[in-house]
Design an enzyme around this catalytic site. Sequence first.
Site, PDB file in Angstrom:
ATOM      1  N   CYS A  48     -25.230 -12.622  -6.695  1.00  0.00           N
ATOM      2  CA  CYS A  48     -25.249 -11.946  -5.387  1.00  0.00           C
ATOM      3  C   CYS A  48     -25.009 -10.454  -5.553  1.00  0.00           C
ATOM      4  N   ASP A  69       0.839  -1.199   0.000  1.00  0.00           N
ATOM      5  CA  ASP A  69       0.000   0.000   0.000  1.00  0.00           C
ATOM      6  C   ASP A  69       0.882   1.261   0.000  1.00  0.00           C
ATOM      7  N   CYS A  80     -24.569  -1.444   1.717  1.00  0.00           N
ATOM      8  CA  CYS A  80     -23.700  -0.270   1.896  1.00  0.00           C
ATOM      9  C   CYS A  80     -24.490   0.923   2.452  1.00  0.00           C
ATOM     10  N   CYS A 134     -14.835   1.134   7.636  1.00  0.00           N
ATOM     11  CA  CYS A 134     -16.171   0.533   7.521  1.00  0.00           C
ATOM     12  C   CYS A 134     -15.965  -0.878   6.992  1.00  0.00           C
ATOM     13  N   CYS A 136     -19.555  -3.982   3.802  1.00  0.00           N
ATOM     14  CA  CYS A 136     -19.656  -4.751   2.548  1.00  0.00           C
ATOM     15  C   CYS A 136     -18.917  -6.078   2.655  1.00  0.00           C
ATOM     16  N   CYS A 193     -17.745   6.615   0.111  1.00  0.00           N
ATOM     17  CA  CYS A 193     -17.380   5.465   0.955  1.00  0.00           C
ATOM     18  C   CYS A 193     -16.994   5.958   2.353  1.00  0.00           C
TER      19      CYS A 193
HETATM   20  C1  B12 Z   1      -7.474   4.279  -2.667  1.00  0.00           C
HETATM   21  C2  B12 Z   1      -7.762   3.087  -1.782  1.00  0.00           C
HETATM   22  C3  B12 Z   1      -8.974   3.098  -1.089  1.00  0.00           C
HETATM   23  C4  B12 Z   1     -10.074   4.130  -1.347  1.00  0.00           C
HETATM   24  C5  B12 Z   1     -10.835   3.729  -2.626  1.00  0.00           C
HETATM   25  C6  B12 Z   1     -11.101   2.225  -2.694  1.00  0.00           C
HETATM   26  C7  B12 Z   1     -11.641   1.723  -4.011  1.00  0.00           C
HETATM   27  N1  B12 Z   1     -12.188   0.542  -3.975  1.00  0.00           N
HETATM   28  O1  B12 Z   1     -11.562   2.379  -5.021  1.00  0.00           O
HETATM   29  C8  B12 Z   1     -10.889   4.056  -0.037  1.00  0.00           C
HETATM   30  C9  B12 Z   1     -10.349   5.042   0.975  1.00  0.00           C
HETATM   31  C10 B12 Z   1     -12.389   4.265  -0.186  1.00  0.00           C
HETATM   32  C11 B12 Z   1     -10.532   2.637   0.419  1.00  0.00           C
HETATM   33  C12 B12 Z   1     -11.324   1.914   1.268  1.00  0.00           C
HETATM   34  C13 B12 Z   1     -11.027   0.620   1.688  1.00  0.00           C
HETATM   35  N2  B12 Z   1      -9.861  -0.040   1.484  1.00  0.00           N
HETATM   36 CO1  B12 Z   1      -8.512   0.587   0.377  1.00  0.00          CO
HETATM   37  N3  B12 Z   1      -7.054   1.018  -0.842  1.00  0.00           N
HETATM   38  C14 B12 Z   1      -6.848   2.014  -1.649  1.00  0.00           C
HETATM   39  C15 B12 Z   1      -5.475   1.835  -2.339  1.00  0.00           C
HETATM   40  C16 B12 Z   1      -4.452   2.651  -1.554  1.00  0.00           C
HETATM   41  C17 B12 Z   1      -5.428   2.215  -3.801  1.00  0.00           C
HETATM   42  C18 B12 Z   1      -6.550   1.652  -4.667  1.00  0.00           C
HETATM   43  C19 B12 Z   1      -6.609   2.470  -5.949  1.00  0.00           C
HETATM   44  O2  B12 Z   1      -7.347   3.436  -6.071  1.00  0.00           O
HETATM   45  N4  B12 Z   1      -5.811   2.146  -6.909  1.00  0.00           N
HETATM   46  C20 B12 Z   1      -5.799   2.874  -8.150  1.00  0.00           C
HETATM   47  C21 B12 Z   1      -6.949   2.362  -9.009  1.00  0.00           C
HETATM   48  C22 B12 Z   1      -6.754   2.949 -10.417  1.00  0.00           C
HETATM   49  O3  B12 Z   1      -6.820   0.951  -9.048  1.00  0.00           O
HETATM   50  P1  B12 Z   1      -7.927  -0.101  -8.577  1.00  0.00           P
HETATM   51  O4  B12 Z   1      -8.912   0.483  -7.623  1.00  0.00           O
HETATM   52  O5  B12 Z   1      -7.217  -1.328  -8.166  1.00  0.00           O
HETATM   53  O6  B12 Z   1      -8.745  -0.363  -9.896  1.00  0.00           O
HETATM   54  C23 B12 Z   1      -8.075  -0.611 -11.119  1.00  0.00           C
HETATM   55  C24 B12 Z   1      -7.586  -2.034 -11.272  1.00  0.00           C
HETATM   56  O7  B12 Z   1      -8.024  -2.850 -10.202  1.00  0.00           O
HETATM   57  C25 B12 Z   1      -8.182  -2.435 -12.574  1.00  0.00           C
HETATM   58  N5  B12 Z   1      -9.207  -3.447 -12.433  1.00  0.00           N
HETATM   59  C26 B12 Z   1     -10.358  -3.389 -11.764  1.00  0.00           C
HETATM   60  N6  B12 Z   1     -11.053  -4.472 -11.932  1.00  0.00           N
HETATM   61  C27 B12 Z   1     -10.315  -5.261 -12.726  1.00  0.00           C
HETATM   62  C28 B12 Z   1     -10.574  -6.529 -13.218  1.00  0.00           C
HETATM   63  C29 B12 Z   1      -9.621  -7.122 -14.034  1.00  0.00           C
HETATM   64  C30 B12 Z   1      -9.926  -8.458 -14.571  1.00  0.00           C
HETATM   65  C31 B12 Z   1      -8.392  -6.447 -14.344  1.00  0.00           C
HETATM   66  C32 B12 Z   1      -7.387  -7.081 -15.184  1.00  0.00           C
HETATM   67  C33 B12 Z   1      -8.185  -5.180 -13.840  1.00  0.00           C
HETATM   68  C34 B12 Z   1      -9.127  -4.613 -13.048  1.00  0.00           C
HETATM   69  O8  B12 Z   1      -8.799  -1.336 -13.171  1.00  0.00           O
HETATM   70  C35 B12 Z   1      -9.093  -0.387 -12.193  1.00  0.00           C
HETATM   71  C36 B12 Z   1      -9.030   0.994 -12.788  1.00  0.00           C
HETATM   72  O9  B12 Z   1      -7.761   1.247 -13.360  1.00  0.00           O
HETATM   73  C37 B12 Z   1      -5.274   0.283  -2.164  1.00  0.00           C
HETATM   74  C38 B12 Z   1      -3.800  -0.147  -2.145  1.00  0.00           C
HETATM   75  C39 B12 Z   1      -3.265  -0.293  -3.563  1.00  0.00           C
HETATM   76  N7  B12 Z   1      -2.098   0.254  -3.819  1.00  0.00           N
HETATM   77  O10 B12 Z   1      -3.915  -0.896  -4.411  1.00  0.00           O
HETATM   78  C40 B12 Z   1      -6.021  -0.016  -0.855  1.00  0.00           C
HETATM   79  C41 B12 Z   1      -6.734  -1.354  -0.715  1.00  0.00           C
HETATM   80  C42 B12 Z   1      -7.513  -1.618  -1.978  1.00  0.00           C
HETATM   81  N8  B12 Z   1      -7.713  -1.123   0.408  1.00  0.00           N
HETATM   82  C43 B12 Z   1      -7.866  -2.107   1.139  1.00  0.00           C
HETATM   83  C44 B12 Z   1      -8.816  -2.141   2.195  1.00  0.00           C
HETATM   84  C45 B12 Z   1      -8.671  -3.263   3.211  1.00  0.00           C
HETATM   85  C46 B12 Z   1      -9.828  -1.175   2.277  1.00  0.00           C
HETATM   86  C47 B12 Z   1     -11.062  -1.204   3.199  1.00  0.00           C
HETATM   87  C48 B12 Z   1     -11.684  -2.582   3.364  1.00  0.00           C
HETATM   88  C49 B12 Z   1     -10.659  -0.610   4.581  1.00  0.00           C
HETATM   89  C50 B12 Z   1     -11.772  -0.521   5.591  1.00  0.00           C
HETATM   90  N9  B12 Z   1     -12.186  -1.620   6.199  1.00  0.00           N
HETATM   91  O11 B12 Z   1     -12.268   0.533   5.895  1.00  0.00           O
HETATM   92  C51 B12 Z   1     -12.016  -0.216   2.463  1.00  0.00           C
HETATM   93  C52 B12 Z   1     -12.920  -0.977   1.487  1.00  0.00           C
HETATM   94  C53 B12 Z   1     -13.799  -0.085   0.665  1.00  0.00           C
HETATM   95  C54 B12 Z   1     -14.205  -0.775  -0.631  1.00  0.00           C
HETATM   96  N10 B12 Z   1     -15.421  -1.286  -0.702  1.00  0.00           N
HETATM   97  O12 B12 Z   1     -13.380  -0.861  -1.558  1.00  0.00           O
HETATM   98  C55 B12 Z   1      -7.011  -3.295   0.755  1.00  0.00           C
HETATM   99  C56 B12 Z   1      -7.893  -4.348   0.075  1.00  0.00           C
HETATM  100  C57 B12 Z   1      -7.527  -5.785   0.411  1.00  0.00           C
HETATM  101  C58 B12 Z   1      -8.391  -6.730  -0.385  1.00  0.00           C
HETATM  102  N11 B12 Z   1      -8.693  -7.879   0.179  1.00  0.00           N
HETATM  103  O13 B12 Z   1      -8.771  -6.437  -1.490  1.00  0.00           O
HETATM  104  C59 B12 Z   1      -5.925  -2.610  -0.205  1.00  0.00           C
HETATM  105  C60 B12 Z   1      -5.452  -3.495  -1.354  1.00  0.00           C
HETATM  106  C61 B12 Z   1      -4.735  -2.216   0.715  1.00  0.00           C
HETATM  107  C62 B12 Z   1      -3.821  -3.396   1.037  1.00  0.00           C
HETATM  108  N12 B12 Z   1      -2.557  -3.313   0.649  1.00  0.00           N
HETATM  109  O14 B12 Z   1      -4.214  -4.390   1.603  1.00  0.00           O
HETATM  110  N13 B12 Z   1      -9.369   2.215  -0.132  1.00  0.00           N
HETATM  111  S1  SF4 Z   2     -18.451  -9.149  -3.209  1.00  0.00           S
HETATM  112 FE1  SF4 Z   2     -20.573  -8.530  -2.977  1.00  0.00          FE
HETATM  113  S2  SF4 Z   2     -21.599  -9.462  -4.717  1.00  0.00           S
HETATM  114 FE2  SF4 Z   2     -19.646 -10.510  -4.523  1.00  0.00          FE
HETATM  115  S3  SF4 Z   2     -20.131 -12.303  -3.272  1.00  0.00           S
HETATM  116 FE3  SF4 Z   2     -19.423 -10.670  -1.875  1.00  0.00          FE
HETATM  117  S4  SF4 Z   2     -21.322  -9.659  -1.188  1.00  0.00           S
HETATM  118 FE4  SF4 Z   2     -21.844 -10.881  -2.994  1.00  0.00          FE
HETATM  119  S1  SF4 Z   3     -16.620   0.193   3.120  1.00  0.00           S
HETATM  120 FE1  SF4 Z   3     -18.096  -0.861   1.819  1.00  0.00          FE
HETATM  121  S2  SF4 Z   3     -20.061  -0.775   2.933  1.00  0.00           S
HETATM  122 FE2  SF4 Z   3     -18.683   0.726   3.868  1.00  0.00          FE
HETATM  123  S3  SF4 Z   3     -19.212   2.629   2.826  1.00  0.00           S
HETATM  124 FE3  SF4 Z   3     -17.438   1.754   1.726  1.00  0.00          FE
HETATM  125  S4  SF4 Z   3     -18.362   0.532   0.096  1.00  0.00           S
HETATM  126 FE4  SF4 Z   3     -19.991   0.990   1.561  1.00  0.00          FE
END
Ligand code: B12
Ligand code: SF4
Ligand code: SF4
Length: 271
Positions: A105, A48, A112, A155, A158, A128
Amino acid sequence: MLDSPAQAFVSRYALGRDYHKLLRRRLQQLADRIGTAIGSFGYRAFVDSAPVLEKALAQQAGLGWIGKHTNLINSKAGSWFFLGELYTDLELPIDTPATDHCGSCQACIDVCPSRAIVAPYQLDARRCISYLNIELRGAIPVELRPLIGNRIYGCDDCQLVCPWNRIARPSAEPDFAPRHGLDSATLIELFAWSEAEFLQRTEGSAIRRIGHECWLRNIAVALGNAPRDTTIITALRSRLDHPSGLVREHVAWALNRHENQAVAANAREYE
Ligand code: B12
Ligand code: SF4
Ligand code: SF4
């Protein structure tokens, strides 16, 4: 904890030691082991910590799929894990990417609280709660405050609802064990922490990064969302003269919310 609005909810990932430090140490151990087995090699560890597409890389590496809530899910472990990686110049065999098992699902989308998952696999990070109470440094948008409930750091909703997490097992890692009763504290207790206490009690924890000001901001919102109670009103009033305008504004919002609740309750009595 989410069912008890006067208690504080802290995301499980932040209850213990900061995962960045722990994972980095583990990645270093892994690199050392590889080095012992094959001799010196080029690598760099990330947790990260840089613009690395961690989820997409993990999906391509076959570790799991990116679920509709946008986190990575492993079919044997659920999604309660962090991602970290070693970039290396070693020539490795190419993995088979993981496939999606969300099927029909959409429990995470429905649950959320702030409607942040605007479509499957699509998160509006501005909505979020994890962004609002961890990353955002200024005022929390007023219309989103009531939706935050008692979530004061992160949070988990989800992921809590995701059926794939029924198979997840709690971590046995002692460093991830909850510290300072953060898994059972009341909002009032945590709101009373001075800055010195906050800094001391969050040492080594990811929570420290938000600072005391945002800590109080978040708890003020949660207290505003809690059921009306004189101890809550007293706690909020005790922070009305806080030096930070951000804290004062959120405290005033919370008090105003309780005031409106009281007026509405009185009006109902006279109906
Ligand atoms: C910014 C960020 C956030 C932001 C935005 C999250 C989001 N989902 O967009 C906020 C602050 C909201 C957030 C929240 C959380 N986060 Co966060 N976050 C990050 C961070 C630092 C960067 C993600 C990012 O924006 N990358 C840039 C964008 C461009 O990339 P991306 O989101 O991955 O999406 C791209 C690719 O994935 C690709 N892509 C998407 N789908 C697919 C499918 C295929 C097939 C392919 C090939 C590509 C592809 O295209 C997308 C666009 O370019 C990462 C760490 C990291 N370096 O990845 C942690 C990370 C994603 N977070 C993490 C966690 C734990 C959380 C929370 C659960 C924390 C919490 N409990 O409060 C929440 C979950 C919220 C949620 N539902 O996602 C973990 C997730 C672990 C996991 N099991 O996935 C990470 C990986 C940190 C870590 N090193 O463990 N987070
Ligand atoms: S990520 Fe969401 S849609 Fe996918 S299995 Fe979990 S709860 Fe269901
Ligand atoms: S962590 Fe998941 S459930 Fe909580 S606000 Fe973000 S997307 Fe919604």
